[in-house]
Design a protein around this motif. Structure first.
Motif, mmCIF file in Angstrom:
data_model
loop_
_atom_site.group_PDB
_atom_site.id
_atom_site.type_symbol
_atom_site.label_atom_id
_atom_site.label_comp_id
_atom_site.label_asym_id
_atom_site.label_seq_id
_atom_site.Cartn_x
_atom_site.Cartn_y
_atom_site.Cartn_z
ATOM 1 N N GLY A 64 -51.925 60.961 25.637
ATOM 2 C CA GLY A 64 -51.411 60.345 24.414
ATOM 3 C C GLY A 64 -52.358 59.362 23.774
ATOM 4 N N ALA A 65 -53.672 59.497 24.080
ATOM 5 C CA ALA A 65 -54.654 58.562 23.529
ATOM 6 C C ALA A 65 -55.126 58.964 22.135
ATOM 7 C CB ALA A 65 -55.860 58.469 24.461
ATOM 8 N N LEU A 66 -54.902 60.222 21.756
ATOM 9 C CA LEU A 66 -55.300 60.715 20.434
ATOM 10 C C LEU A 66 -54.049 61.205 19.718
ATOM 11 C CD1 LEU A 66 -58.478 62.811 21.398
ATOM 12 C CD2 LEU A 66 -58.341 60.399 20.764
ATOM 13 N N PRO A 67 -53.379 60.341 18.962
ATOM 14 C CA PRO A 67 -52.096 60.717 18.366
ATOM 15 C C PRO A 67 -52.198 61.457 17.040
ATOM 16 C CG PRO A 67 -52.543 58.408 17.947
ATOM 17 C CD PRO A 67 -53.687 58.911 18.784
ATOM 18 N N GLY A 68 -53.378 61.872 16.631
ATOM 19 C CA GLY A 68 -53.540 62.548 15.353
ATOM 20 C C GLY A 68 -53.069 63.988 15.395
ATOM 21 N N PRO A 69 -53.183 64.707 14.264
ATOM 22 C CA PRO A 69 -52.766 66.111 14.202
ATOM 23 C C PRO A 69 -53.613 66.979 15.127
ATOM 24 C CG PRO A 69 -53.951 65.484 12.208
ATOM 25 C CD PRO A 69 -53.706 64.225 12.972
ATOM 26 N N PHE A 70 -52.963 67.711 15.994
ATOM 27 C CA PHE A 70 -53.660 68.476 17.037
ATOM 28 C C PHE A 70 -54.683 69.461 16.474
ATOM 29 C CE2 PHE A 70 -54.424 71.644 20.229
ATOM 30 C CZ PHE A 70 -54.369 70.975 21.438
ATOM 31 N N PRO A 71 -54.337 70.283 15.466
ATOM 32 C CA PRO A 71 -55.315 71.276 14.997
ATOM 33 C C PRO A 71 -56.614 70.646 14.476
ATOM 34 C CG PRO A 71 -53.128 71.815 14.188
ATOM 35 C CD PRO A 71 -53.040 70.444 14.771
ATOM 36 N N LEU A 72 -56.495 69.582 13.681
ATOM 37 C CA LEU A 72 -57.697 68.949 13.142
ATOM 38 C C LEU A 72 -58.499 68.247 14.233
ATOM 39 C CD1 LEU A 72 -56.484 67.487 9.719
ATOM 40 C CD2 LEU A 72 -58.172 69.296 10.097
ATOM 41 N N LEU A 73 -57.822 67.584 15.157
ATOM 42 C CA LEU A 73 -58.524 66.948 16.262
ATOM 43 C C LEU A 73 -59.282 67.990 17.087
ATOM 44 C CD1 LEU A 73 -55.887 64.339 17.501
ATOM 45 C CD2 LEU A 73 -58.178 63.830 16.640
ATOM 46 N N ALA A 74 -58.612 69.104 17.396
ATOM 47 C CA ALA A 74 -59.263 70.152 18.182
ATOM 48 C C ALA A 74 -60.455 70.737 17.429
ATOM 49 C CB ALA A 74 -58.248 71.249 18.520
ATOM 50 N N LEU A 75 -60.336 70.864 16.113
ATOM 51 C CA LEU A 75 -61.429 71.399 15.308
ATOM 52 C C LEU A 75 -62.642 70.471 15.351
ATOM 53 C CD1 LEU A 75 -62.633 73.374 13.234
ATOM 54 C CD2 LEU A 75 -61.487 72.041 11.438
ATOM 55 N N VAL A 76 -62.422 69.169 15.154
ATOM 56 C CA VAL A 76 -63.543 68.216 15.169
ATOM 57 C C VAL A 76 -64.184 68.168 16.552
ATOM 58 C CG1 VAL A 76 -64.162 65.787 14.955
ATOM 59 C CG2 VAL A 76 -62.655 66.836 13.272
#
Length: 316
Positions: free
Chosen positions: A189-201
């Motif tokens: 839970g350390a990266l609460p942003g949108p999963f698809p965009l986080l995974a893309l970056v």
């Protein structure tokens, strides 16, 4: 006998030198902060900040409290002083920034005969109370990308170019999903942003590091591995902004955070998690450029020159 000793000691010396230069006595250099105060109040505030950390802050004026609040939440500034002791800050920037701004503005509030009243308007994620999870998550995939770029030629030196690129893409896709799942939800839970965009970056950052390592290996042979370790692991991670913002780095290191894959990726991950997508556009432009440039180098070395007629290669 001597060459491995010299190479390893050189890399070790570079590591120690760079990290000590960056972190042995960190202090901000023109850290952007905001205020709604004007006139003599702002003049006194500038003087108080200059006394607290000489050259440490760049003060930006905002017309009202709501605009200043938005600027902190967008990370246009790292804190904003509203006068009468009121300070807006974001703990998601990390403990170093929080300590710096509360100490400096605390002295300014005291000079105004007010107690500092800080408000956290960009809080750290519950699973990332010290703001370091992004750095460790990024470092893990960067290290994996470096190892991928190095071992792909060791394990499969004659693999066709299209399959090598497919392997690189598979590494990025799986790595992006895996790291985001571990560091974000449903993991720590350390990266609460949108999963698809986080995974893309995260994926683009890993692919950029892996592809660049491959390109350096093909350009410089075994020396390319050492060059990649210095460029991507040592310089990249030390300037990433994952432990503290680039404004805390020496002037000769700070610009690297804007161009190396690690710094570009870390800023976008932080922006997606806590700062209204700060850095995302830059990442979606710069990271693919690293990938395309490295893929072109590998193509020229593995396909173009290999397939060129012998006479053409000799004349070139």
């Amino acid at each position: 006998m001597l060459l491995p000793v010299a190479v390893v000691l050189l890399i070790g010396a570079v590591f120690v030198s760079v990290y000590l230069a960056a972190f042995h006595a960190p202090r901000p250099h023109q850290l952007r902060v905001g205020t709604t105060e004007t006139g003599t109040h702002q003049t006194h505030l500038r003087q108080d900040l200059a006394r607290a950390v000489p050259g440490g802050f760049a003060l930006v004026t905002y017309p009202d409290a709501s605009t200043a609040r938005q600027a902190v939440q967008d990370r246009s500034v790292y804190a904003a002083y509203l006068g009468n002791g009121k300070l807006l800050y974001g703990s998601a920037n990390g403990a170093s920034v929080t300590g710096t701004v509360t100490t400096a503005f605390g002295a300014a509030a005291h000079a105004e005969h007010h107690a500092l009243s800080p408000e956290d308007v960009a809080p750290a994620a519950p699973g990332d109370t010290r703001g370091l999870s992004v750095f460790y998550a990024a470092f893990g995939l960067v290290l994996a990308g470096y190892l991928f770029g190095m071992t792909t030629y060791q394990l499969a030196p004659r693999l066709p170019y299209r399959w090598r690129m497919a392997s690189l893409a598979l590494f990025g896709a799986v790595g992006g999903i895996l790291v985001t799942a571990i560091a974000g939800d449903p993991g720590f839970g350390a990266l609460p942003g949108p999963f698809p965009l986080l995974a893309l970056v995260v994926a683009l950052m890993g692919v950029a590091v892996g592809a660049t390592t491959m390109a350096l290996l093909r350009l410089f042979g075994s020396a390319g591995v050492s060059i990649a370790s210095v460029l991507l692991l040592i310089l990249g991670n030390s300037t990433s902004g994952g432990t503290m913002p680039p404004a805390y780095l020496p002037a000769w290191l700070s610009p690297l955070s804007q161009i190396l894959p690690v710094g570009v990726g870390v800023r976008a991950i932080q922006g997606l998690s806590r700062f209204h997508d700060d850095g995302l556009t830059r990442a979606l432009v710069i990271l693919p450029l690293w990938v395309l440039a490295a893929a072109l180098v590998v193509y020229l070395k593995d396909v173009f020159r290999r397939g060129a007629p012998a006479g053409a290669v000799t004349r070139a």
